[in-house]
Design a protein around this motif. Structure first.
Motif, PDB file in Angstrom:
ATOM      1  N   TRP A 118       0.918  -1.278  -0.058  1.00  0.00           N
ATOM      2  CA  TRP A 118       0.009   0.048   0.161  1.00  0.00           C
ATOM      3  C   TRP A 118       0.953   1.093  -0.019  1.00  0.00           C
ATOM      4  O   TRP A 118       0.565   2.184  -0.636  1.00  0.00           O
ATOM      5  CB  TRP A 118      -1.050   0.016   1.274  1.00  0.00           C
ATOM      6  CG  TRP A 118      -1.826   1.166   1.401  1.00  0.00           C
ATOM      7  CD1 TRP A 118      -1.492   2.344   1.968  1.00  0.00           C
ATOM      8  CD2 TRP A 118      -3.086   1.385   0.764  1.00  0.00           C
ATOM      9  NE1 TRP A 118      -2.534   3.166   1.731  1.00  0.00           N
ATOM     10  CE2 TRP A 118      -3.479   2.683   1.142  1.00  0.00           C
ATOM     11  CE3 TRP A 118      -3.940   0.540  -0.199  1.00  0.00           C
ATOM     12  CZ2 TRP A 118      -4.827   3.445   0.550  1.00  0.00           C
ATOM     13  CZ3 TRP A 118      -5.119   1.290  -0.775  1.00  0.00           C
ATOM     14  CH2 TRP A 118      -5.442   2.461  -0.299  1.00  0.00           C
ATOM     15  N   GLN A 119       1.928   1.137   0.802  1.00  0.00           N
ATOM     16  CA  GLN A 119       2.833   2.170   0.901  1.00  0.00           C
ATOM     17  C   GLN A 119       3.651   2.845  -0.730  1.00  0.00           C
ATOM     18  O   GLN A 119       4.273   3.805  -0.660  1.00  0.00           O
ATOM     19  CB  GLN A 119       3.770   2.055   1.874  1.00  0.00           C
ATOM     20  CG  GLN A 119       3.374   2.081   3.447  1.00  0.00           C
ATOM     21  CD  GLN A 119       4.261   1.508   4.331  1.00  0.00           C
ATOM     22  OE1 GLN A 119       5.403   1.283   4.176  1.00  0.00           O
ATOM     23  NE2 GLN A 119       3.744   1.113   5.435  1.00  0.00           N
ATOM     24  N   GLY A 120       3.490   1.866  -1.542  1.00  0.00           N
ATOM     25  CA  GLY A 120       4.283   2.069  -2.935  1.00  0.00           C
ATOM     26  C   GLY A 120       5.213   1.051  -3.017  1.00  0.00           C
ATOM     27  O   GLY A 120       5.999   1.051  -2.093  1.00  0.00           O
ATOM     28  N   ILE A 121       5.558   0.410  -4.295  1.00  0.00           N
ATOM     29  CA  ILE A 121       6.643  -0.509  -4.335  1.00  0.00           C
ATOM     30  C   ILE A 121       7.869   0.484  -5.002  1.00  0.00           C
ATOM     31  O   ILE A 121       7.795   1.201  -5.774  1.00  0.00           O
ATOM     32  CB  ILE A 121       5.914  -1.658  -5.597  1.00  0.00           C
ATOM     33  CG1 ILE A 121       5.001  -2.372  -4.749  1.00  0.00           C
ATOM     34  CG2 ILE A 121       7.175  -2.446  -5.772  1.00  0.00           C
ATOM     35  CD1 ILE A 121       4.367  -3.130  -6.213  1.00  0.00           C
ATOM     36  N   PRO A 122       9.107   0.117  -4.288  1.00  0.00           N
ATOM     37  CA  PRO A 122      10.335   0.792  -4.694  1.00  0.00           C
ATOM     38  C   PRO A 122      10.282   0.532  -6.216  1.00  0.00           C
ATOM     39  O   PRO A 122      10.385  -0.316  -6.794  1.00  0.00           O
ATOM     40  CB  PRO A 122      11.389   0.224  -4.059  1.00  0.00           C
ATOM     41  CG  PRO A 122      10.592  -0.397  -2.800  1.00  0.00           C
ATOM     42  CD  PRO A 122       9.382  -0.538  -3.240  1.00  0.00           C
ATOM     43  N   PRO A 123      10.788   1.685  -7.042  1.00  0.00           N
ATOM     44  CA  PRO A 123      10.800   1.663  -8.477  1.00  0.00           C
ATOM     45  C   PRO A 123      11.795   0.497  -9.026  1.00  0.00           C
ATOM     46  O   PRO A 123      11.712   0.021 -10.025  1.00  0.00           O
ATOM     47  CB  PRO A 123      11.386   3.122  -8.881  1.00  0.00           C
ATOM     48  CG  PRO A 123      10.894   3.879  -7.920  1.00  0.00           C
ATOM     49  CD  PRO A 123      10.716   3.131  -6.406  1.00  0.00           C
ATOM     50  N   SER A 124      12.864   0.414  -8.172  1.00  0.00           N
ATOM     51  CA  SER A 124      13.689  -0.614  -8.636  1.00  0.00           C
ATOM     52  C   SER A 124      13.046  -2.043  -8.588  1.00  0.00           C
ATOM     53  O   SER A 124      13.798  -2.948  -9.419  1.00  0.00           O
ATOM     54  CB  SER A 124      15.161  -0.624  -7.742  1.00  0.00           C
ATOM     55  OG  SER A 124      14.654  -1.088  -6.277  1.00  0.00           O
ATOM     56  N   VAL A 125      12.156  -2.213  -7.770  1.00  0.00           N
ATOM     57  CA  VAL A 125      11.640  -3.742  -7.934  1.00  0.00           C
ATOM     58  C   VAL A 125      10.269  -3.666  -8.337  1.00  0.00           C
ATOM     59  O   VAL A 125       9.288  -4.852  -8.370  1.00  0.00           O
ATOM     60  CB  VAL A 125      11.727  -4.309  -6.207  1.00  0.00           C
ATOM     61  CG1 VAL A 125      13.175  -4.484  -5.957  1.00  0.00           C
ATOM     62  CG2 VAL A 125      10.888  -3.408  -5.364  1.00  0.00           C
ATOM     63  N   ARG A 126       9.816  -2.659  -8.722  1.00  0.00           N
ATOM     64  CA  ARG A 126       8.270  -2.506  -9.410  1.00  0.00           C
ATOM     65  C   ARG A 126       7.903  -3.293 -10.388  1.00  0.00           C
ATOM     66  O   ARG A 126       7.133  -4.101 -10.402  1.00  0.00           O
ATOM     67  CB  ARG A 126       8.073  -0.954  -9.570  1.00  0.00           C
ATOM     68  CG  ARG A 126       6.953  -0.842  -9.967  1.00  0.00           C
ATOM     69  CD  ARG A 126       6.564   0.669 -10.163  1.00  0.00           C
ATOM     70  NE  ARG A 126       5.806   1.289  -8.844  1.00  0.00           N
ATOM     71  CZ  ARG A 126       6.124   2.557  -8.264  1.00  0.00           C
ATOM     72  NH1 ARG A 126       6.775   3.427  -9.162  1.00  0.00           N
ATOM     73  NH2 ARG A 126       5.651   3.037  -7.353  1.00  0.00           N
TER      74      ARG A 126
END
Length: 412
Positions: A118-126
């Motif tokens: 919910w807090q947002g997936i980090p771009p590097s693992v998205r």
């Protein structure tokens, strides 16, 4: 007088020079002007006025120092928040890479992972998380993508040279249909995230986007290309390698909601709108009544949001966060997001008429605060009379099927 004494010839002065000549002093700033004594040809300032001006100057200095201190505190706070966010993202990346992704099947549905999601997936693992969450029910391989792309390129060459129609499995779809679809792709690519300039002609991702959309028209000639697809493919390209983006794209469009919209299944689209209105009335009764009064139906604003999965309507970073939770919760979250937007702007929308509401919802403000936005979505309850989204949708679909069976005119 100096010129007369030295015998120098006088030259006519310009208006600007003439003004300068009449000034006996030149203040360094507007605040310094307060402390300046009057020119010699004017009476001196009274003591009271000079004291008053000194006080005003001191007050201005104090206010300036306060502003500087406030700005410094603001910058410090922003720096602390940025550092805190970077630390949080760094820790989240470690958690995703070391704990969640290696144990995806057992951990993806856990409470801890859902909260982190919910807090947002980090771009590097998205990209990895999206691929796993979307899945590959169609069993598309990298080799199949290469085959579809080769067929697309063959069609492009045939259509550009005016050669004979390409014989392939999609017999029944005329060259004119295929050409129109390919022309629409070309036009839409140039309109995809124009501010980024990376998908336009000559941009680094132009050909990649063109390839994925062209390959998809060969993979699903029954669907072809529909406006809005370019935005979905573009977001995937920004997070995945080309072949993996194609796999995710094809599987994503194969989901019931996306297939209903992209195949323009009017009956099913209306069912989705009807289900949405059930939760709209439940969560925002006042705004729902206002929309009904102004004859503002969901298709006016929902179609664009659903077709592009909000990637065209929201800032890109915010759209990616919506995608994060959409990959977790499925189609229900698309409609929950829509209600979150309506809730966030409820006070503004209730004061607008039909035209202004439609204009506002088709072009949302660009400076949406992410935390406030997601707090608004979190406040939406996707339950009506103890029934969840899937149950309401299934009941409405069943009612529609029964109506079609019972009505000869509808059946025809």
């Amino acid at each position: 007088e100096y010129e007369e004494k030295t015998g120098r010839a006088q030259r006519p002065l310009s208006p600007k020079q003439n003004v300068r000549k009449n000034l006996d002093f030149e203040p360094l700033s507007t605040t310094a002007l307060i402390l300046e004594d009057r020119p010699a040809n004017l009476p001196a300032k009274p003591a009271e006025e000079a004291q008053k001006h000194r006080q005003q100057y001191e007050e201005m200095v104090v206010q300036a120092k306060k502003r500087e201190l406030k700005e410094a505190q603001k910058r410090k706070k922003q720096l602390e928040e940025r550092c805190k966010l970077e630390d949080s993202i760094g820790n989240a990346v470690l958690t995703w890479n070391n704990e969640i992704l290696p144990n995806w099947e057992t951990m993806c549905c856990s409470r801890k992972v859902r909260e982190l999601w919910w807090q947002g997936i980090p771009p590097s693992v998205r990209g990895k998380v999206w691929s796993l969450a979307i899945g590959n029910e169609l069993n598309i391989t990298h080799e199949l993508y290469d085959i579809c792309l080769a067929r697309a390129k063959e069609k492009w060459r045939s259509l550009s040279t005016g050669g004979p129609e390409v014989e392939c499995e999609d017999a029944g779809f005329s060259a004119a249909d295929r050409e129109a679809s390919l022309e629409l792709i070309k036009l839409d690519i140039s309109r995809t995230f124009p501010s980024l300039c990376i998908f336009q002609q000559g941009g680094p991702y132009h050909d990649t986007l063109h390839s994925i959309l062209g390959a998809y028209t060969c993979y699903r000639p029954d669907v072809g290309y529909v406006q809005g697809m370019s935005f979905i493919a573009a977001v995937l390209i920004l997070n995945l390698d080309t072949a993996d983006a194609f796999i995710a794209f094809s599987n994503l469009l194969n989901k019931p909601c996306q297939m209903a919209f992209f195949r323009v299944d009017h009956g099913l689209m209306l069912t989705y709108f009807a289900a949405f209105e059930v939760f709209f009335e439940e969560n925002l009764p006042k705004l729902f009544a206002h929309f009904k009064k102004n004859n503002l139906t969901p298709d006016i604003y929902l179609i664009d949001w659903i077709f592009t999965l909000y990637s065209k309507s929201l800032p890109l970073d915010l759209a990616c966060r919506v995608w994060d939770v959409f990959c977790r919760d499925g189609e229900e979250f698309l409609f929950r997001t829509a209600l979150g937007i309506l809730k966030l702007f409820e006070d503004i929308l209730t004061k607008m008429d039909f035209i202004h509401i439609a204009q506002f919802l088709t072009k949302l403000p660009e400076d949406l605060p992410s935390e406030e936005f997601f707090a608004s979505i979190a406040a939406i309850q996707m339950q009506s009379r103890n029934k969840k989204w899937a149950q309401i949708l299934a009941a409405l679909q069943k009612d529609n099927r029964e109506m079609e069976k019972g009505s000869p005119s509808l059946k025809r």
